[in-house]
Design an enzyme around this catalytic site. Structure first.
Site, PDB file in Angstrom:
ATOM      1  N   HIS A 101       0.880  -1.045   0.038  1.00 33.68           N
ATOM      2  CA  HIS A 101       0.089   0.039   0.003  1.00 33.68           C
ATOM      3  C   HIS A 101       0.789   1.225  -0.072  1.00 33.68           C
ATOM      4  O   HIS A 101       0.337   2.214  -0.546  1.00 33.68           O
ATOM      5  CB  HIS A 101      -0.846   0.215   1.197  1.00 33.68           C
ATOM      6  CG  HIS A 101      -2.209  -0.866   1.068  1.00 33.68           C
ATOM      7  ND1 HIS A 101      -3.519  -0.409   1.256  1.00 33.68           N
ATOM      8  CD2 HIS A 101      -2.260  -2.019   0.407  1.00 33.68           C
ATOM      9  CE1 HIS A 101      -4.286  -1.714   1.032  1.00 33.68           C
ATOM     10  NE2 HIS A 101      -3.578  -2.564   0.509  1.00 33.68           N
ATOM     11  N   HIS A 262      -2.479 -12.581  -2.341  1.00 35.86           N
ATOM     12  CA  HIS A 262      -3.684 -13.019  -1.722  1.00 35.86           C
ATOM     13  C   HIS A 262      -3.265 -14.433  -1.424  1.00 35.86           C
ATOM     14  O   HIS A 262      -4.472 -15.259  -0.795  1.00 35.86           O
ATOM     15  CB  HIS A 262      -5.106 -12.816  -2.528  1.00 35.86           C
ATOM     16  CG  HIS A 262      -5.604 -11.282  -2.485  1.00 35.86           C
ATOM     17  ND1 HIS A 262      -6.546 -10.897  -3.134  1.00 35.86           N
ATOM     18  CD2 HIS A 262      -4.576 -10.403  -1.943  1.00 35.86           C
ATOM     19  CE1 HIS A 262      -6.575  -9.655  -3.175  1.00 35.86           C
ATOM     20  NE2 HIS A 262      -5.783  -9.502  -2.129  1.00 35.86           N
TER      21      HIS A 262
END
Length: 739
Positions: A101, A262
């Protein structure tokens, strides 16, 4: 769900600064040109730095024991803290999200965002809904930062945390580079069409606005529930592709990153939807002072562990969330997914046919199992034809998947660092990548002072005019962007596609200049027998210096602009055409160029934006504009702003005549955006100008600087200051040398 959380908590978002809004003409209306915002030209970060003016990160880094730092980072991963327990007893997935991020805000359009400078520590990024709880991740890193001090920057440490985490969980990275330097305040990047967090989309009619990369204010990429929180798989695929491409990623890299990322960790949505407003506190920028910079205080249950509230989605993707495996892709293709809601009311997907081996462990309760989950955006990787091609490929080739993720991760976390010459540290990969804008390493002897003198004379004798030489050098060097360190004169990419074909570079005229300079280069290199060579990139800059020096001489001034050889010539194969097209500007006020997409009253702000990208301050921008007008190097030979009876000579006439009250300025009746300078006594037309020219007499700060250069006795100062600022621009991107 994210929007519901923001609405419930009353997060109204941040006001946007003006400087980067120039990228979207429809977004920012300036009532008058004189309202130009000069703040992008003030280097407040340097002034606000507590490190002192003599601090040199590269020098300080030399005292860092990188192996010891890595060992401390590895140990931290499994040292769960009571105040924020690690999911699955390992902070690795948390730190991967932290790094991702941080780096994922990068965008190609203007080079803003990214991990360099550590902006995630400051508002607004530290309080974005998509960065929920990452304040705790940075706090977990504080003991390590405290231990190593100024030998490692926050921005390096944040990215290293994710990279070390990957390696500790079985995904060996291809390398890591130090060299990111910290900012000391939040910047003024325009992150979205609306200042409201998640309240409006940057996507209109299915198209992501060109200035942005995230689909909504407050997101890194896209809403995991689907467009605007709606579980639309097809729409999610479109937004994923646009957002990741705006950040410089291909479909293959996008799939590798999402599927690989993920593989690890979980997402958090334990708080029931009805309790969110009651139990979840504000983000860090609005949190009570006693929370000491930590936000999103959670009063539900323990407020942490299994009671953690994050995005609102809840669950893990794989059965081994702290170790690299193939489960994400296996589950994507072998389980049947139905739409469900998380405890917090977020749209997500769970399997109808999960077997015991598919079940995922609880993050904090041994022996407890759950069904795996998928986001709407995850299913898009299967349902979209373009993405499906690569998920199938990776599913059938696990080793390729691992290798492609490693390369994509390195690109994600290093894209905004610029060329490889800026990298430092022991773990730099040998491989070069086209996104690094590589240039060849010189395998020849550089030109001597005697050679330089000969080449300057060859250029003078070539028949090229001062204007041709100056414009070519300017157009080559002024592609530089300080945001992501791209562009500049090194590489001579002005001779390659796409730059050679840009309208602003006047291709037909450019071709003539390049042909003559290449002829000089060939003759010089062929006649040298001692291994000395000169690159076209160096000749372009040297030619610009010659043009400026000759123009000063014609005005009665003697100057010698420093010349530092060592630039090399990139090849077309080393140049990503699509990526380099993002360096093309809508307007360059230094040569009075505009592609017509910006209104006249926005051109002064576009000039400031351009000057900011060139790392110029207010006096440097001012002296360069005045000098370039006197040198008569406007785009398309325009005479707007050429306030002199001696065009082509380097003098201060632009400022003298701009500030002369015998001239009255009026808007042109015939040419939109043009102004006419009229003699107050005779009514005769004296000059023509653009809003960029007149801003230096209209804006109070710019006028103050212009007056300095118009004063009697400051003629030589003007010439000297112009030469210094010119040299600065010519040296932008020269990370291979330290002056």
């Amino acid at each position: 769900m994210l929007k519901k959380i923001v609405t419930a908590l009353g997060m109204s978002g941040m006001l946007l600064a003006a400087n980067s809004a120039i990228a979207d003409d429809k977004n920012t209306e300036m009532a008058t040109p004189q309202s130009v915002d000069l703040s992008p030209l003030r280097n407040l970060n340097k002034l606000d730095s507590p490190m002192g003016k003599n601090y040199d990160y590269h020098q300080s880094f030399k005292k860092l024991n990188t192996e010891e730092l890595k060992k401390d980072m590895q140990d931290l991963l499994t040292q769960s803290q009571d105040w924020w327990p690690a999911d699955f007893g390992n902070y690795g997935p948390f730190f991967i999200r932290l790094s991702w991020h941080d780096a994922g805000t990068y965008r190609l359009a203007d080079g803003r965002g990214g991990a360099n400078r550590g902006q995630q520590r400051f508002s607004p990024l530290n309080s974005w809904p998509d960065n929920v709880n990452l304040d705790k991740a940075r706090q977990l890193l504080w003991p390590i930062k405290q231990k190593y001090g100024d030998a490692v920057s926050w921005s390096d440490l944040i990215v290293l945390a994710g990279t070390v985490s990957l390696e500790s969980m079985g995904m060996k990275p291809i390398g890591f580079a130090f060299g990111r330097e910290d900012d000391w305040q939040g910047d003024d990047t325009n992150w979205g069409i609306s200042p409201e967090q998640l309240m409006s989309s940057n996507v209109k009619d299915g198209k992501l606005a060109p200035a942005y990369a995230a689909t909504q204010m407050g997101l890194i990429y896209v809403n995991p529930e689907g467009p605007d929180g709606k579980p639309d798989i097809k729409g999610a695929a479109s937004e994923i592709r646009q957002a990741f491409r705006a950040m410089g990623m291909t479909d293959k890299e996008t799939v590798a990153l999402i599927a690989g990322g993920h593989t690890f960790g979980k997402t958090h949505g334990a708080v029931p939807e009805k309790d969110i407003k009651k139990d979840i506190g504000p983000a860090p920028d609005k949190a009570p002072i006693e929370q000491q910079g930590l936000g999103w205080h959670n009063s539900y249950g323990t407020g942490m562990g299994d009671d953690t509230m994050g995005s609102g989605l809840e669950g893990s993707w794989t059965s081994t969330p702290t170790f690299w495996n193939h489960d994400f892709l296996h589950n994507l293709y072998n389980l049947n997914w139905e739409k469900t809601l998380s405890p917090s009311g977020a749209h997500q997907w769970t399997p109808t046919n999960a077997k015991p081996e598919n079940m995922v462990p609880d993050a904090h309760k041994p022996g407890v199992k759950h069904k795996p989950i998928m986001f709407t955006t995850d299913l898009a990787l299967k349902e979209d034809d373009g993405f499906n091609k690569y998920t199938q490929e990776f599913y059938n080739n696990p080793q390729e998947f691992k290798e492609e993720f490693a390369k994509a991760w390195f690109k994600l976390t290093h894209r905004d660092m610029g060329p490889k010459s800026r990298y430092i540290g022991p773990w730099i990969p040998e491989q070069n990548f086209i996104w690094q804008d590589p240039v060849p390493v010189a395998d020849y002897k550089q030109v001597s002072a005697q050679d330089i003198a000969q080449l300057k004379q060859d250029i003078i004798n070539s028949g090229l005019t001062n204007q041709q030489l100056i414009r070519t050098a300017w157009d080559s060097a002024s592609t530089y962007r300080k945001t992501d360190y791209r562009g500049g004169s090194n590489g001579a990419r002005i001779a390659l596609a796409p730059e050679k074909d840009w309208q602003m570079n006047e291709p037909a005229k450019l071709e003539v200049v390049l042909a003559k300079l290449k002829e000089i280069q060939t003759n010089f290199n062929n006649n040298k027998t001692d291994g000395t060579k000169v690159s076209l990139a160096d000749l372009i800059v040297l030619g610009g210096n010659v043009g400026v020096e000759q123009a000063a001489k014609e005005a009665g001034y003697t100057i010698e602009i420093p010349f530092v050889p060592g630039r090399t010539d990139a090849t077309q194969a080393q140049t990503d055409i699509e990526s380099f097209n993002y360096l093309k500007t809508k307007a360059d006020g230094f040569v009075n160029y505009s592609d017509g997409s910006l209104a006249s009253n926005k051109l002064p702000q576009a000039l400031v934006e351009k000057a900011s990208m060139l790392n110029l301050n207010i006096p440097e921008m001012t002296v360069l504009v005045g000098g370039m007008r006197a040198l008569n190097v406007n785009y398309d030979d325009s005479q707007e702003g050429v306030f002199t009876k001696t065009p082509g000579q380097l003098n201060n006439n632009f400022f003298v005549n701009l500030l002369d009250m015998s001239t009255k300025w009026e808007k042109s009746d015939t040419n939109s955006g043009e102004y006419i300078g009229i003699d107050r006594k005779t009514g005769a037309q004296k000059w023509t100008a653009t809003s960029v020219d007149l801003i230096f007499g209209s804006n109070s700060e710019l006028k103050a600087v212009a007056q300095v250069y118009a004063e009697n006795g400051n003629e030589q100062k003007f010439v000297n200051d112009f030469a210094k600022a010119w040299h600065k621009v010519m040296m932008l991107g020269r990370f291979d040398v330290q002056e």
